[in-house]
Design an enzyme around this catalytic site. Structure first.
Site, PDB file in Angstrom:
ATOM      1  CG  ASP A   1      -5.091  -2.592 -10.490  1.00 45.03           C
ATOM      2  OD1 ASP A   1      -5.035  -2.184  -9.324  1.00 45.03           O
ATOM      3  OD2 ASP A   1      -5.749  -3.598 -10.807  1.00 45.03           O
TER       4      ASP A   1
ATOM      5  CG  HIS B   1     -10.734  -5.025 -11.723  1.00 45.10           C
ATOM      6  ND1 HIS B   1      -9.554  -4.855 -12.398  1.00 45.10           N
ATOM      7  CD2 HIS B   1     -10.457  -4.785 -10.403  1.00 45.10           C
ATOM      8  CE1 HIS B   1      -8.593  -4.540 -11.533  1.00 45.10           C
ATOM      9  NE2 HIS B   1      -9.121  -4.480 -10.320  1.00 45.10           N
TER      10      HIS B   1
HETATM   11 ZN   LIG Z   1      -7.298  -1.855  -7.717  1.00 43.77          ZN
END
Ligand SMILES: [Zn+2]
Length: 334
Positions: A250, A199
Protein backbone atom coordinates in the site's frame (compact mmCIF):
# COMPACT_ATOMS: atom_id res chain seq x y z
CA UNK A 1 24.07 -22.89 1.61
CA UNK A 2 20.82 -24.49 2.83
CA UNK A 3 17.87 -22.79 1.19
CA UNK A 4 14.10 -23.06 1.00
CA UNK A 5 12.27 -22.41 -2.26
CA UNK A 6 8.93 -20.64 -2.06
CA UNK A 7 6.59 -19.00 -4.57
CA UNK A 8 7.55 -15.34 -4.86
CA UNK A 9 5.40 -12.99 -2.81
CA UNK A 10 2.72 -11.00 -4.60
CA UNK A 11 2.11 -7.40 -3.63
CA UNK A 12 -1.52 -6.92 -4.62
CA UNK A 13 -1.77 -3.25 -3.65
CA UNK A 14 0.90 -0.57 -3.98
CA UNK A 15 1.02 3.18 -4.44
CA UNK A 16 4.75 3.41 -5.16
CA UNK A 17 4.93 7.21 -5.00
CA UNK A 18 3.85 7.15 -1.34
CA UNK A 19 7.23 5.61 -0.46
CA UNK A 20 8.40 9.25 -0.40
CA UNK A 21 6.33 9.77 2.77
CA UNK A 22 8.24 7.11 4.75
CA UNK A 23 9.55 8.56 7.99
CA UNK A 24 7.40 11.65 7.74
CA UNK A 25 5.15 11.90 10.75
CA UNK A 26 2.95 14.93 10.11
CA UNK A 27 -0.84 14.59 9.89
CA UNK A 28 -2.85 13.91 13.01
CA UNK A 29 -5.01 11.21 11.42
CA UNK A 30 -5.69 9.52 8.06
CA UNK A 31 -7.19 12.72 6.64
CA UNK A 32 -4.20 14.78 7.80
CA UNK A 33 -1.82 12.22 6.26
CA UNK A 34 -3.87 12.43 3.05
CA UNK A 35 -3.02 16.15 2.75
CA UNK A 36 0.73 15.33 2.79
CA UNK A 37 0.13 12.53 0.29
CA UNK A 38 -1.72 14.91 -2.05
CA UNK A 39 1.21 17.38 -1.80
CA UNK A 40 3.63 14.69 -2.97
CA UNK A 41 1.24 13.43 -5.67
CA UNK A 42 0.72 16.92 -7.05
CA UNK A 43 4.39 17.55 -7.84
CA UNK A 44 5.48 14.39 -9.68
CA UNK A 45 6.48 14.38 -13.36
CA UNK A 46 6.56 11.23 -15.51
CA UNK A 47 10.40 11.27 -15.30
CA UNK A 48 10.27 11.41 -11.52
CA UNK A 49 7.73 8.58 -11.45
CA UNK A 50 9.97 6.46 -13.62
CA UNK A 51 13.18 7.01 -11.66
CA UNK A 52 11.50 6.91 -8.24
CA UNK A 53 9.49 3.76 -8.93
CA UNK A 54 12.57 1.85 -10.11
CA UNK A 55 14.01 2.27 -6.62
CA UNK A 56 10.76 1.24 -4.89
CA UNK A 57 10.35 -1.81 -7.11
CA UNK A 58 13.95 -2.85 -6.42
CA UNK A 59 13.18 -2.64 -2.72
CA UNK A 60 10.13 -4.88 -3.30
CA UNK A 61 12.22 -7.41 -5.22
CA UNK A 62 14.84 -7.49 -2.46
CA UNK A 63 12.03 -8.21 0.02
CA UNK A 64 10.83 -11.19 -2.03
CA UNK A 65 7.95 -9.67 -3.96
CA UNK A 66 7.92 -10.82 -7.59
CA UNK A 67 4.64 -9.24 -8.75
CA UNK A 68 3.17 -5.84 -7.96
CA UNK A 69 -0.35 -4.55 -8.49
CA UNK A 70 0.25 -0.84 -8.89
CA UNK A 71 -2.93 1.04 -8.00
CA UNK A 72 -2.13 4.08 -10.09
CA UNK A 73 -3.88 7.43 -10.00
CA UNK A 74 -1.30 9.99 -11.11
CA UNK A 75 -2.26 10.21 -14.79
CA UNK A 76 -1.80 8.38 -18.09
CA UNK A 77 1.76 9.45 -18.98
CA UNK A 78 2.77 8.50 -15.44
CA UNK A 79 1.09 5.09 -15.89
CA UNK A 80 3.39 4.36 -18.82
CA UNK A 81 6.33 5.57 -16.68
CA UNK A 82 5.34 3.15 -13.90
CA UNK A 83 5.27 0.26 -16.37
CA UNK A 84 8.72 1.23 -17.69
CA UNK A 85 10.05 1.42 -14.14
CA UNK A 86 8.79 -2.10 -13.40
CA UNK A 87 10.47 -3.41 -16.55
CA UNK A 88 13.75 -1.71 -15.63
CA UNK A 89 13.65 -3.08 -12.08
CA UNK A 90 12.58 -6.55 -13.25
CA UNK A 91 9.32 -6.96 -11.37
CA UNK A 92 6.09 -8.17 -12.98
CA UNK A 93 3.47 -5.41 -12.89
CA UNK A 94 -0.30 -5.37 -13.20
CA UNK A 95 -1.32 -1.77 -13.77
CA UNK A 96 -4.51 -1.13 -11.83
CA UNK A 97 -5.46 2.09 -13.55
CA UNK A 98 -7.59 4.19 -11.25
CA UNK A 99 -10.92 5.74 -12.18
CA UNK A 100 -11.42 8.99 -10.33
CA UNK A 101 -14.59 10.92 -11.02
CA UNK A 102 -14.59 13.54 -8.30
CA UNK A 103 -12.46 14.94 -5.46
CA UNK A 104 -8.70 14.45 -5.13
CA UNK A 105 -6.48 16.40 -7.51
CA UNK A 106 -7.24 17.32 -11.10
CA UNK A 107 -4.51 15.02 -12.37
CA UNK A 108 -6.30 12.03 -10.80
CA UNK A 109 -9.58 12.63 -12.62
CA UNK A 110 -11.07 11.62 -15.96
CA UNK A 111 -13.99 13.50 -17.54
CA UNK A 112 -16.27 10.46 -17.73
CA UNK A 113 -16.31 6.72 -17.28
CA UNK A 114 -15.94 6.41 -21.08
CA UNK A 115 -12.79 8.60 -20.98
CA UNK A 116 -11.43 6.36 -18.26
CA UNK A 117 -12.10 3.19 -20.25
CA UNK A 118 -10.37 4.61 -23.31
CA UNK A 119 -7.28 5.34 -21.15
CA UNK A 120 -7.41 1.77 -19.87
CA UNK A 121 -7.65 0.44 -23.42
CA UNK A 122 -4.67 2.56 -24.46
CA UNK A 123 -2.49 1.02 -21.76
CA UNK A 124 -3.87 -2.46 -22.43
CA UNK A 125 -3.09 -2.12 -26.14
CA UNK A 126 0.63 -1.84 -25.32
CA UNK A 127 0.52 -5.43 -24.01
CA UNK A 128 0.62 -4.47 -20.33
CA UNK A 129 -1.54 -6.45 -17.90
CA UNK A 130 -4.23 -4.13 -16.59
CA UNK A 131 -7.07 -4.11 -14.10
CA UNK A 132 -9.86 -1.67 -13.39
CA UNK A 133 -9.58 0.35 -10.22
CA UNK A 134 -12.50 2.55 -9.31
CA UNK A 135 -10.64 4.41 -6.57
CA UNK A 136 -13.42 4.26 -3.97
CA UNK A 137 -17.11 5.00 -3.54
CA UNK A 138 -15.89 8.44 -2.48
CA UNK A 139 -14.20 9.14 -5.82
CA UNK A 140 -16.58 7.30 -8.19
CA UNK A 141 -20.25 8.20 -8.66
CA UNK A 142 -22.79 5.40 -8.92
CA UNK A 143 -23.06 5.44 -12.72
CA UNK A 144 -19.26 5.09 -13.02
CA UNK A 145 -19.32 2.05 -10.74
CA UNK A 146 -22.07 0.48 -12.86
CA UNK A 147 -20.19 1.05 -16.11
CA UNK A 148 -16.86 -0.19 -14.73
CA UNK A 149 -18.48 -3.22 -13.11
CA UNK A 150 -20.06 -4.20 -16.44
CA UNK A 151 -16.82 -3.68 -18.34
CA UNK A 152 -14.66 -5.68 -15.93
CA UNK A 153 -17.10 -8.61 -15.99
CA UNK A 154 -17.39 -8.56 -19.80
CA UNK A 155 -13.62 -8.32 -20.33
CA UNK A 156 -12.78 -10.70 -17.46
CA UNK A 157 -10.38 -8.16 -15.99
CA UNK A 158 -9.49 -7.76 -12.31
CA UNK A 159 -11.36 -4.97 -10.51
CA UNK A 160 -9.81 -3.52 -7.36
CA UNK A 161 -11.41 -0.87 -5.17
CA UNK A 162 -10.69 0.70 -1.77
CA UNK A 163 -13.59 0.27 0.66
CA UNK A 164 -14.33 0.62 4.35
CA UNK A 165 -10.88 1.89 5.33
CA UNK A 166 -12.23 4.77 7.43
CA UNK A 167 -15.54 5.29 9.29
CA UNK A 168 -16.05 8.69 7.63
CA UNK A 169 -16.15 7.08 4.18
CA UNK A 170 -18.95 4.78 5.38
CA UNK A 171 -20.93 7.67 6.88
CA UNK A 172 -20.65 9.65 3.64
CA UNK A 173 -21.72 6.65 1.56
CA UNK A 174 -24.73 6.03 3.80
CA UNK A 175 -25.69 9.71 3.52
CA UNK A 176 -25.39 9.71 -0.30
CA UNK A 177 -26.73 6.26 -1.20
CA UNK A 178 -28.37 4.84 1.92
CA UNK A 179 -25.93 1.95 1.57
CA UNK A 180 -22.57 1.00 3.04
CA UNK A 181 -19.64 0.96 0.56
CA UNK A 182 -19.54 -2.79 -0.12
CA UNK A 183 -23.35 -2.83 -0.38
CA UNK A 184 -23.09 -0.13 -3.05
CA UNK A 185 -20.37 -2.13 -4.85
CA UNK A 186 -22.65 -5.18 -4.84
CA UNK A 187 -25.61 -3.18 -6.17
CA UNK A 188 -23.58 -1.61 -8.95
CA UNK A 189 -22.23 -4.96 -10.19
CA UNK A 190 -18.63 -4.38 -9.07
CA UNK A 191 -18.30 -7.59 -7.05
CA UNK A 192 -17.55 -11.02 -8.47
CA UNK A 193 -14.72 -13.55 -8.48
CA UNK A 194 -12.49 -11.05 -10.30
CA UNK A 195 -13.03 -8.33 -7.67
CA UNK A 196 -10.79 -7.39 -4.75
CA UNK A 197 -11.83 -4.99 -2.01
CA UNK A 198 -8.82 -3.26 -0.49
CA UNK A 199 -8.89 -2.84 3.33
CA UNK A 200 -12.48 -3.74 4.42
CA UNK A 201 -11.28 -2.63 7.85
CA UNK A 202 -14.71 -1.53 9.03
CA UNK A 203 -16.84 -3.90 6.93
CA UNK A 204 -19.89 -5.19 8.81
CA UNK A 205 -21.32 -8.73 8.74
CA UNK A 206 -23.69 -8.03 5.85
CA UNK A 207 -20.90 -6.57 3.72
CA UNK A 208 -18.69 -9.60 4.40
CA UNK A 209 -21.59 -11.89 3.48
CA UNK A 210 -21.87 -10.04 0.16
CA UNK A 211 -18.16 -10.56 -0.53
CA UNK A 212 -18.44 -14.26 0.27
CA UNK A 213 -21.51 -14.71 -1.97
CA UNK A 214 -19.76 -12.96 -4.84
CA UNK A 215 -16.50 -14.89 -4.44
CA UNK A 216 -14.57 -11.62 -4.13
CA UNK A 217 -11.30 -11.19 -2.21
CA UNK A 218 -10.04 -8.77 0.40
CA UNK A 219 -6.58 -7.20 0.22
CA UNK A 220 -5.34 -6.39 3.71
CA UNK A 221 -2.38 -4.00 4.10
CA UNK A 222 -1.51 -4.37 7.80
CA UNK A 223 1.62 -2.18 8.06
CA UNK A 224 -0.04 0.73 6.27
CA UNK A 225 -3.33 0.29 8.14
CA UNK A 226 -1.40 0.39 11.42
CA UNK A 227 0.58 3.42 10.30
CA UNK A 228 -2.57 5.33 9.34
CA UNK A 229 -4.59 4.33 12.39
CA UNK A 230 -7.24 2.67 10.23
CA UNK A 231 -8.28 0.01 12.74
CA UNK A 232 -8.23 -3.78 12.91
CA UNK A 233 -9.49 -5.70 9.90
CA UNK A 234 -11.99 -8.44 10.88
CA UNK A 235 -9.55 -11.09 9.65
CA UNK A 236 -11.17 -14.03 11.45
CA UNK A 237 -14.64 -13.05 10.18
CA UNK A 238 -13.30 -12.91 6.63
CA UNK A 239 -11.64 -16.32 6.97
CA UNK A 240 -14.69 -17.90 8.59
CA UNK A 241 -16.68 -17.01 5.47
CA UNK A 242 -14.03 -18.51 3.16
CA UNK A 243 -13.17 -15.15 1.60
CA UNK A 244 -9.66 -15.14 0.13
CA UNK A 245 -7.16 -12.68 1.61
CA UNK A 246 -4.17 -11.19 -0.18
CA UNK A 247 -1.66 -8.60 1.03
CA UNK A 248 -0.38 -5.24 -0.17
CA UNK A 249 2.40 -2.87 0.84
CA UNK A 250 0.00 0.00 0.00
CA UNK A 251 1.73 3.22 1.16
CA UNK A 252 5.10 1.44 1.23
CA UNK A 253 5.86 2.82 4.68
CA UNK A 254 7.33 -0.68 5.11
CA UNK A 255 8.16 -3.24 2.44
CA UNK A 256 8.28 -6.72 3.96
CA UNK A 257 5.78 -9.44 3.04
CA UNK A 258 6.66 -11.54 6.10
CA UNK A 259 5.78 -8.63 8.34
CA UNK A 260 2.45 -8.17 6.56
CA UNK A 261 1.62 -11.86 7.06
CA UNK A 262 2.73 -11.81 10.71
CA UNK A 263 0.53 -8.78 11.33
CA UNK A 264 -2.39 -10.40 9.53
CA UNK A 265 -2.35 -13.28 12.00
CA UNK A 266 -1.43 -10.86 14.82
CA UNK A 267 -4.60 -8.85 14.19
CA UNK A 268 -6.68 -12.05 14.23
CA UNK A 269 -5.04 -13.19 17.50
CA UNK A 270 -5.55 -9.83 19.19
CA UNK A 271 -9.20 -9.77 18.14
CA UNK A 272 -10.01 -13.35 19.15
CA UNK A 273 -7.62 -14.12 22.01
CA UNK A 274 -6.69 -17.29 20.10
CA UNK A 275 -3.58 -18.53 18.29
CA UNK A 276 -3.41 -20.17 14.89
CA UNK A 277 -6.45 -18.37 13.45
CA UNK A 278 -4.81 -18.62 10.04
CA UNK A 279 -2.46 -21.58 9.58
CA UNK A 280 1.09 -20.98 8.37
CA UNK A 281 0.28 -22.52 4.99
CA UNK A 282 -2.81 -20.31 4.67
CA UNK A 283 -0.73 -17.24 5.51
CA UNK A 284 1.89 -18.12 2.91
CA UNK A 285 -0.92 -18.65 0.42
CA UNK A 286 -2.27 -15.15 1.28
CA UNK A 287 1.20 -13.79 0.52
CA UNK A 288 1.48 -15.39 -2.90
CA UNK A 289 -1.30 -17.43 -4.61
CA UNK A 290 -4.20 -15.27 -3.44
CA UNK A 291 -2.46 -12.11 -4.61
CA UNK A 292 -1.69 -13.66 -7.98
CA UNK A 293 -5.32 -14.74 -8.36
CA UNK A 294 -6.48 -11.23 -7.39
CA UNK A 295 -4.29 -9.81 -10.16
CA UNK A 296 -5.10 -12.48 -12.74
CA UNK A 297 -1.51 -13.74 -12.83
CA UNK A 298 -1.01 -17.49 -13.34
CA UNK A 299 2.76 -17.90 -13.32
CA UNK A 300 5.40 -15.93 -11.47
CA UNK A 301 8.94 -16.61 -10.23
CA UNK A 302 9.95 -18.42 -7.06
CA UNK A 303 12.24 -17.02 -4.38
CA UNK A 304 14.76 -18.64 -2.08
CA UNK A 305 15.13 -18.09 1.64
CA UNK A 306 18.45 -18.53 3.44
CA UNK A 307 17.96 -21.25 6.06
CA UNK A 308 21.34 -20.42 7.56
CA UNK A 309 20.23 -16.87 8.33
CA UNK A 310 20.74 -16.02 12.02
CA UNK A 311 17.01 -15.44 12.56
CA UNK A 312 16.29 -19.05 11.55
CA UNK A 313 19.08 -20.70 13.57
CA UNK A 314 17.70 -23.56 15.66
CA UNK A 315 14.22 -23.27 14.14
CA UNK A 316 12.65 -26.66 13.36
CA UNK A 317 9.52 -25.59 11.48
CA UNK A 318 11.11 -23.26 8.98
CA UNK A 319 7.85 -22.13 7.36
CA UNK A 320 6.46 -21.01 10.73
CA UNK A 321 9.86 -19.56 11.60
CA UNK A 322 9.77 -17.47 8.47
CA UNK A 323 6.32 -16.04 9.14
CA UNK A 324 6.68 -15.49 12.89
CA UNK A 325 10.39 -14.91 13.43
CA UNK A 326 12.03 -13.53 10.32
CA UNK A 327 12.17 -10.43 8.16
CA UNK A 328 12.53 -10.04 4.44
CA UNK A 329 16.35 -10.06 4.74
CA UNK A 330 16.18 -13.87 4.73
CA UNK A 331 15.32 -13.65 1.02
CA UNK A 332 18.39 -14.40 -1.09
CA UNK A 333 18.99 -11.68 -3.72
CA UNK A 334 18.43 -13.05 -7.21
ZN1 LIG B 1 -4.48 2.12 -1.37
Amino acid sequence: MATLTLPGFVNAHSHAFQRALRGRTEGADFWGWRESMLDVAGGLSPDQVRSGYVQVYREMLAAGYRVVGEFHYLGLAEAHAAVEAAAEAGIEIVLLLTAYGRGGLERFRQGSAADYLSQLEEVRATGVRVGLAPHSVRACPRDWLEELGRYAAAERLPLHVHADEQPREIEECLAEHGLRPIELLAETGCLGPHATVVHATHADAHELDLLAEAGSRVCVCPTTEANLGDGFCPVEEICRRGIGICIGSDSNVRIDPLEELRELEGIARRRTGKRGVLSVSTLLCCGADEGAAALGVERWPDIEADLEHRSLAGVENVHAGLVFGASADVVIPS
